[in-house]
Structures are given as C-alpha cells and as structure tokens.
Design an enzyme around this catalytic site. Structure first.
Site, PDB file in Angstrom:
ATOM      1  N   SER A 236      -6.177 -56.004 -14.443  1.00  0.00           N
ATOM      2  CA  SER A 236      -5.920 -55.094 -13.330  1.00  0.00           C
ATOM      3  C   SER A 236      -7.172 -54.254 -13.104  1.00  0.00           C
ATOM      4  O   SER A 236      -8.170 -54.409 -13.805  1.00  0.00           O
ATOM      5  CB  SER A 236      -4.735 -54.187 -13.652  1.00  0.00           C
ATOM      6  OG  SER A 236      -5.141 -53.234 -14.619  1.00  0.00           O
ATOM      7  N   LYS A 237      -7.060 -53.364 -12.132  1.00  0.00           N
ATOM      8  CA  LYS A 237      -8.216 -52.536 -11.776  1.00  0.00           C
ATOM      9  C   LYS A 237      -8.782 -51.763 -12.970  1.00  0.00           C
ATOM     10  O   LYS A 237      -9.954 -51.453 -13.005  1.00  0.00           O
ATOM     11  CB  LYS A 237      -7.823 -51.546 -10.683  1.00  0.00           C
ATOM     12  CG  LYS A 237      -7.950 -52.153  -9.313  1.00  0.00           C
ATOM     13  CD  LYS A 237      -7.849 -51.068  -8.268  1.00  0.00           C
ATOM     14  CE  LYS A 237      -7.469 -51.677  -6.945  1.00  0.00           C
ATOM     15  NZ  LYS A 237      -6.833 -50.754  -6.046  1.00  0.00           N
ATOM     16  N   ARG A 238      -7.904 -51.448 -13.923  1.00  0.00           N
ATOM     17  CA  ARG A 238      -8.372 -50.726 -15.112  1.00  0.00           C
ATOM     18  C   ARG A 238      -9.518 -51.458 -15.799  1.00  0.00           C
ATOM     19  O   ARG A 238     -10.338 -50.868 -16.481  1.00  0.00           O
ATOM     20  CB  ARG A 238      -7.245 -50.599 -16.137  1.00  0.00           C
ATOM     21  CG  ARG A 238      -6.249 -49.518 -15.860  1.00  0.00           C
ATOM     22  CD  ARG A 238      -5.203 -49.500 -16.942  1.00  0.00           C
ATOM     23  NE  ARG A 238      -4.435 -50.747 -16.974  1.00  0.00           N
ATOM     24  CZ  ARG A 238      -4.376 -51.567 -18.020  1.00  0.00           C
ATOM     25  NH1 ARG A 238      -5.029 -51.306 -19.120  1.00  0.00           N
ATOM     26  NH2 ARG A 238      -3.662 -52.681 -17.951  1.00  0.00           N
TER      27      ARG A 238
END
Ligand code: GLU
Length: 458
Positions: A236-238
């Site tokens: 994910s964006k993390r």
C-alpha cells in the site's frame, strides 16, 4: 483463439499490482498470438473518475501494453446489460425482488444473532403474489450442488452453492451490478482466459453460475496472488510508490518496471533479466507462483541501472527527455540528449538523477562554494587561465584535442593531471562529480567552457 482482458476500475491510478495483471494478460495473448482487450469497469459512478481513466490509459501507453481492442467502457453498455437481465427474467433464471430495506435489515440482524452468514433468504424467489413498488433483479443461483473450476494457478477450487445467495444483478434504478457486467462482457467479448487478482476468487463461482445460465462456456480462470510490502503486509501507499506513473516520475524505465513486475510472481529458473521478446516466448501462466510476492525496491533499482546501461541510448534519451522537460530545461541550449545518455549511463541509478545531473549542459550553473574553495586554490588559477587560452586556440572541439590541452598545460606547469582536472571540473560544472573531464567539456561545448573559465574564483 486466446482472448484475454485487463479490466481495471477507474477509481485511482494504475497501481503496480494492476500493471502486473495487465502484463500477464498481455504476455499470454502475445505468446499465443491471441488478442488482448482493455475494458474500463466504470459502473461505480461515485468512485470512477475521468482522471483515473486517463491515468490508466497513460500508464498502459507508457508501459507499451498495447491492446488489440478497446478501451471498452461499461457505462456505454447499459442497454446491453438491461437486455441480458430481461432475457434471464423471461427465461425464469432471474426474478424481481421487492423486499424492502427494512425487511433485508431485519433478516440480516436475525441471521447475525443466530451466528449465520448474512444472505438473502429467497423470499421473492418463491413468492406467488405479484410484488409492488421498486424492485431489484436477482439471479436464481442454483440451490444445491457445487461450482468447481480448475484455476490455472491454484488448481481445482470447489464452492458449495449453499454458500452463494441470489445475487442482485440490477439495482432498483435499473443499473447493473459489478458481477453481472463482468459476466456479460466476458461472454460478449469471448474472453477465453480471465487473469486477475485473487481478491476476485469469491466472485468466480457466482460468475460461472450466471454464465452457465446464459448458456455460455465459462472462460478459464487464473487468480494471481497479491503483492506484499517488505514487511509482509499487503502493498500500500505506506510502502512508498504504488502508482505506475510515480515510478516514471522517480526515473524508472518502463522496461525495468516490466521486467521487475513479471518476476514478481512468475519465474523461469533463476533468470532475472528478460527482453520483451524473450518473455513472449517463455511466459506461461503455469509459471506463476501461488504464494504472494514481496516487493523489493532494491531489485527494481538494480534492473533500472541495468537497462539504463544496456538499452539503446536513443531509447533512453527519449525517456530522459520527459524528465528534462519536466525540469523545464531548454534542450536547444546544449548537446543532443543521446550524447548525455552515453556519458551518464554508468553514473545514474535513475533517469531523474541523470536529468538533475545533466542540467549543467544546458543551463547556467550554481557553484558549490565548498568545492570551489577546496579545489580552485590560488596555485591552480594560472593553469586554468592557460587552459582557457589553449581551448580558445583549438581548431577542433573534441575530447582528444581537449585532453591534449590539459596534459600540455599540466606538464608545462609541473602539475599532476589530477591537480588540474578537478579544479577544471569544478570551474566548468560547479561541482566535483561529472563524467570524465574531456567528455564533459566536449559536451558542454566551447562557448560555455570558455565563459565559465572566465569567472573570477577568488
Ligand atoms: N474491475 C475489477 C478490478 O479492478 C477487475 C475485474 C476482473 O478482472 O474481473 O478489480
């Protein structure tokens, strides 16, 4: 003939998981001399945007995943979905359901209280009185038996029909639902192989049941595992960049990203580097791994460097141009970009880095004060000025001639070559790192070199 499709929902940019799916679909079609279709699944009107559609098209374009048909848009096919829903109604394979929100809510509460999985109880399927008011259309899912299919990656999968309730295929406003549009499209588009993310596995038995009710032969399915971040959690964006075009901005070549993505979940022995032609020959759905793959940014960077160094410099230059334009560099003010690529290829991990390091060939430079103080000391100023004179007297401006001047002046003043070359580099580029000095100066061109050597450094 094999027909595959990539069917993204335009609710955001094309992320790398989607790009990998698209690549697998594309490769399989190419390998089998089949057809690859792009279908935009934009029926979720609230979440779909024109911007996302464009982002997907741009990313497909950048990756050169060309499609033989499409893009088809589901929002343009509403009449067709309505027609098929009517057909199912007429054949008694679907029914109108008039159950109110309240009834469904109550049903759900009761089922939850009994620790049952919430599902529609088939009330309207068995109703004898005609209903009244708004209705949805539900598909009559078989009440017994199992749905079985041979997933090309996971092997045989079996689902019990008692687990599946009667799916809504059209909402009360007449709009079709997701699983239904996919079925109608896969059928109409004669898709033979559905390669998609494993988050769709539970939709597959539902879709197969509807296809069978329509008298269609279901395609073959291949559900690809998800991509994990380095911490083992779903990517994910993390974890940093997940949008394909973000990788472009960060300076990756599409061939590096594709090579990276294909290996993320598929293997052919230990081979790491594949040309596209090789991939078309070697790729097979059977080689896709069941286990989720972990994203490894270092491997991607390594591949990027490999492709920067080994690809046709013209090709790299075309991509570098995009970065130079983005930096607002006027390319008419310096050398041909392909020469820059040849000079910098060994020195840059990304094209973004290469672009930043190459501005000096086109624009005024900013001097790194520390580098100036350390390198352009009073004792080398006479050498720089002699070199400048030598340069202005040169007949031809090329690296051999440039090298000749530098060597002659160093010898004359009794200085080591390095003692002269580094101050010369700082004086002409503003800093201490550049390609070999003769190459750098040739690329800068005489005019810029002479002007920069005329600066007062003390
Ligand atoms: N539109 C779906 C998605 O973006 C894909 C559906 C499919 O491949 O069947 O997840």
């Amino acid at each position: 003939m094999v027909i595959t499709r990539f069917a993204p929902s335009p609710t955001g940019y094309l992320h790398i998981g989607g790009a990998r799916t698209a690549l697998y679909c594309w490769l399989y079609a190419k390998k089998t001399q089949g057809k690859f279709i792009l279908r935009i699944e934009d029926t979720d009107l609230e979440r779909s945007t024109q911007e996302s559609v464009q982002a997907i098209l741009d990313a497909m374009d950048w990756l050169k995943l060309n499609y033989d048909e499409g893009p088809y848009y589901q929002t343009k096919r509403f009449d067709r979905y309505r027609e098929v829903a009517e057909q199912l109604l007429k054949e008694g394979k679907a029914y109108r359901c008039y159950c109110s929100k309240e009834r469904l809510e109550k049903l759900r509460e009761e089922q939850t209280a009994r620790k049952e999985k919430p599902r529609y109880d088939g009330f309207c399927r068995h109703r004898t009185e005609p209903g009244e008011g708004p209705f949805v259309i539900r598909f009559k899912n078989p009440e017994e038996g199992v749905v079985e299919f041979d997933d090309l990656i996971r092997g045989k999968l079996t689902f019990s029909n008692t687990e599946l309730d009667d799916l809504i295929i059209a909402r009360s406003d007449g709009t079709p639902t997701y699983n239904f549009t996919v079925v109608v499209d896969d059928w109409d588009m004669k898709i033979t192989h559905v390669i998609r993310g494993d988050d769709h596995i539970n939709n597959t038995p539902r879709q197969i049941n509807i296809l069978r009710a329509l008298g269609a032969t279901p395609p073959q399915y291949a559900h690809v595992s998800m991509i994990l971040g380095s911490d083992g959690k779903r990517l994910s964006k993390r974890h940093g960049a997940v949008g394909v075009m973000q990788y472009r901005e960060e300076g990756f070549l599409p061939e590096a990203l594709l090579n990276y993505l294909v290996r993320l979940g598929w293997s052919y022995g230990d081979q790491e580097i594949f040309s596209m032609d090789e991939l078309i020959k070697l790729f097979d759905i059977k080689g896709i791994n069941k286990a989720p793959a972990a994203f490894n940014p270092e491997k991607l960077t390594w591949l990027n460097q490999h492709y920067i160094k080994t690809s046709d410099p013209e090709r790299v230059a075309a991509e570098l141009k995009w970065h130079m334009d983005k930096l607002g560099v006027d390319l008419s003010k310096g050398p041909a970009l392909v020469e820059i690529v040849k000079a910098q290829a060994e020195r840059a991990k990304t094209l973004k880095e290469m672009a930043e390091k190459s501005k000096i060939f086109y624009e005024d430079i900013k001097y790194n004060d520390e580098a100036v103080q350390k390198n352009i000391t009073a004792d080398v100023l006479p050498a720089l000025s002699e070199i400048r004179e030598g340069f202005s007297a040169l007949k031809d401006w090329n690296k051999e001639a440039i090298h000749g001047v530098v060597v002659t002046v160093a010898e004359k003043l009794g200085l080591k070559l390095g003692k002269v070359a580094q101050p010369l580099r700082v004086a002409t580029t503003g800093d201490t790192i550049s390609p070999p000095i003769d190459v750098t100066l040739e690329l800068l061109g005489r005019e810029k070199v002479l002007a920069r050597l005329s600066n007062k450094f003390s």
